[in-house]
Design an enzyme around this catalytic site. Sequence first.
Site, short mmCIF file in Angstrom:
data_model
loop_
_atom_site.label_atom_id
_atom_site.label_comp_id
_atom_site.label_asym_id
_atom_site.label_seq_id
_atom_site.Cartn_x
_atom_site.Cartn_y
_atom_site.Cartn_z
N GLY A 140 76.78 75.93 45.43
CA GLY A 140 75.84 76.66 46.28
C GLY A 140 76.25 78.11 46.47
CE LYS A 185 63.60 68.90 44.11
NZ LYS A 185 64.14 69.12 45.46
NE ARG A 216 85.33 70.93 45.85
CZ ARG A 216 84.19 70.47 46.32
NH1 ARG A 216 84.18 69.60 47.30
NH2 ARG A 216 83.05 70.89 45.82
N GLY A 276 77.21 72.44 40.47
CA GLY A 276 77.69 71.07 40.43
C GLY A 276 77.59 70.35 39.11
P1 AMP Z 1 70.53 70.25 39.51
O1 AMP Z 1 71.31 69.67 40.64
O2 AMP Z 1 69.26 70.89 39.90
O3 AMP Z 1 71.40 71.11 38.62
O4 AMP Z 1 70.06 69.02 38.63
C1 AMP Z 1 70.93 68.17 37.98
C2 AMP Z 1 70.22 66.88 37.70
O5 AMP Z 1 69.08 67.13 36.92
C3 AMP Z 1 71.06 65.89 36.92
O6 AMP Z 1 71.31 64.78 37.72
C4 AMP Z 1 70.20 65.54 35.72
O7 AMP Z 1 70.19 64.16 35.42
C5 AMP Z 1 68.83 65.97 36.16
N1 AMP Z 1 67.95 66.27 35.03
C6 AMP Z 1 68.21 67.07 33.98
N2 AMP Z 1 67.18 67.06 33.12
C7 AMP Z 1 66.26 66.22 33.60
C8 AMP Z 1 64.97 65.79 33.16
N3 AMP Z 1 64.46 66.23 32.01
N4 AMP Z 1 64.29 64.93 33.93
C9 AMP Z 1 64.82 64.48 35.10
N5 AMP Z 1 66.02 64.86 35.57
C10 AMP Z 1 66.73 65.72 34.84
#
Ligand code: AMP
Length: 419
Positions: free
Chosen positions: A400, A221, A35, A377
């Site tokens: 974000g 999610k 950054r 991220g």
């Molecule tokens: P996000 O911040 O929503 O982009 O989520 C990123 C996180 O999702 C990372 O830490 C990944 O390890 C997790 N992730 C990706 N695929 C899976 C999965 N199939 N089950 C659980 N966690 C996951």
Amino acid sequence: MLTIDNYNFTGKRAIVRVDFNVPLNSSFEVTDDTRIRGAMPTVRKILESGGSAILMSHLGRPDGKPQEKYSLKHVVPAIEKVLGSPVKFAGDCMGEDAGKMAVSLKSGEVMLLENLRFYEEEEGKPYHLPKDASEEEKKTAKSKVKESQKQFTAKLAGYADCYVNDAFGTAHRAHASTALVAAHFPGNSMFGYLIENELNAMEKVLLKAEKPFTAIMGGAKVSDKILVIENLLDKVDNLIIGGGMTYTFIKARGGKIGKSLCEEDKLETANDLIKKAQAKGVQLILPVDQVLADNFDNEAATKVTPVDEGEEGWMGLDIGEKTIKLYAETIRNSKTILWNGPMGVFEMKNFQKGTIAIAEAIAESTSKGAFSLVGGGDSVAAVNKFGLADKVSYVSTGGGAMLEFIEGKELPGIKAIRG
Ligand code: AMP
């Protein structure tokens, strides 16, 4: 439009909102200066054009109170190293010294203000309330902070002759330094290169995408990304889904998911998104196979099954080979690619294959002329981890902020300057 390239900085003091919210180790050393390096083209431009720079940022979440561990003084050596010249430090962004230091700043000099979030006025949130405060007390405290925020903002503005916002990562926050200072500089506020580049990259994808346009959404999610997906459905030809969010879609369409991640309260939403995609002629592509694990652990036992055939006691932690092939082919045939979120638990060696393969397919497509934007991220962490960051067209620095921009929201930090 006023830009950092057509503004005359000669003899001017520019107050620059940068994003120096960098990671520190236990000895308060900066462990990743990305950054800081990101802000330097803007700072150098101001200095080379005969101006001086007053840098301001937040670091962490001190919630309106000065705290040693969040002091920006720890960041000064890293800035000096990247910049190659000394940086003065004002130990209180509202202190008398800060004002004196600012007015005596000579052309070519740089100073840094202490963490803006040591004051609750920066965020405009009443942090110093007792836990059991009544709604009425909260309301009064909030309007008090909003009132004193005006003086806070005016004082920051008083340090300088012009304002540059180069902190894309906080552009979605309506804070004093991002959204309010600009009003004190009519005809003298502009974006730095970082924000300019971010906006160009995002507008290229969202407004001028060459087709076929494929968006790849992954991560944990679906609830975090619903609005993004909805907005993208009006723009993309293909919407690829991966990562943990897959399973809410799979369960919604009647598949078995065992103990894979699932947001039960979003099943209907997932079904709605599937229907909306159909109605809009967008190919919403879900994995066909998966790597199952009997535990959330790199050393867990694994097996590969069709994606609808999850098993009791097993969880899907990566996409399978067939899915990789399918996704890579779609990506290779695309002219515009937007990627947000990993395809699996890429932090664990045994579940990173899908994410690597997708990153590689995006890099390959980019080398053949596609425009690719990676943001959010964890997908940024993934392209960095796998050494592919310079093989995609643009890596966004603002997780974000980028998501909100793609959702179609107006970002306060952008609006303050663009009007
Ligand atoms: P996000 O911040 O929503 O982009 O989520 C990123 C996180 O999702 C990372 O830490 C990944 O390890 C997790 N992730 C990706 N695929 C899976 C999965 N199939 N089950 C659980 N966690 C996951």
